[in-house]
Design an enzyme around this catalytic site. Structure first.
Site, PDB file in Angstrom:
ATOM      1  CB  SER A  39      40.064  41.339  36.298  1.00 30.95           C
ATOM      2  OG  SER A  39      39.287  40.951  37.486  1.00 30.95           O
ATOM      3  CE  LYS A  82      42.101  41.642  40.426  1.00 34.42           C
ATOM      4  NZ  LYS A  82      41.391  41.924  39.188  1.00 34.42           N
TER       5      LYS A  82
END
Length: 184
Positions: A39, A82
């Protein structure tokens, strides 16, 4: 004869206690994290190890572009990594290929794998919350799907890739991408 032996035992105990104290103090300040999944590609790859600064946000608030490790809001036993896109009070808008923060279009070419968003939507980031996205947008499970990360869930700021050694690097926050994004 007994005195040198007791002196040695005392020194060994002191070394062990000091080593444990240093270990626990370091664990209060830094932590390691293994990147799991794709990701955050191309910025971070699966199975890389990063160093997390756990005290980065004690005296300073998180900033747009910071890469953070946090407890996933839907299951706090799971940790995610993230990039912060929106701060408390920001308005984040996406369409199929673009992201705007407070009506400023972000030029994210430097760190995303592909400008892909599954839908168009607007979020108003609540107080004490952060809007995060993975750099590999086609495969990232992020705020587009489950909204926000509470500040209390943030473990710390990812600052350094240290393993594998040939990939050693400081983690780029791409602050120039967020320059000019004012607060709302």
């Amino acid at each position: 004869m007994k005195q040198p032996r007791s002196h040695l035992v005392r020194e060994l105990v002191e070394i062990i206690v000091l080593t444990l104290l240093i270990f626990f103090l370091i664990r209060l300040v830094v932590q390691t994290y293994q990147v799991d999944g794709q990701s955050m590609e191309p910025s971070l790859n699966a199975n890389q190890y990063v160093l997390i600064n756990k005290v980065a946000y004690i005296f300073k608030a998180p900033e747009r572009g910071d890469v953070i490790v946090f407890h996933y809001p839907r299951d706090p036993r799971v940790d995610y990594i993230k990039r912060i896109i929106g701060l408390p009070g920001d308005t984040v808008r996406i369409d199929s290929t673009h992201v705007w923060v407070n009506d400023k279009l972000l030029d994210e070419k430097a760190y995303i794998s592909a400008p892909v968003n599954p839908f168009a939507k607007i979020w108003k980031v609540p107080p004490g919350q952060y809007f995060v996205l993975g750099d590999n947008r086609p495969v990232s499970d992020d705020s587009r799907y489950w909204d926000y990360v509470p500040k209390a869930n943030i473990i710390g700021k990812a600052v350094l890739v240290y393993w594998p050694v040939n990939k050693w690097q400081f983690i780029n926050t791409h602050s120039d991408t967020f320059a000019g994004v004012g607060n709302q």
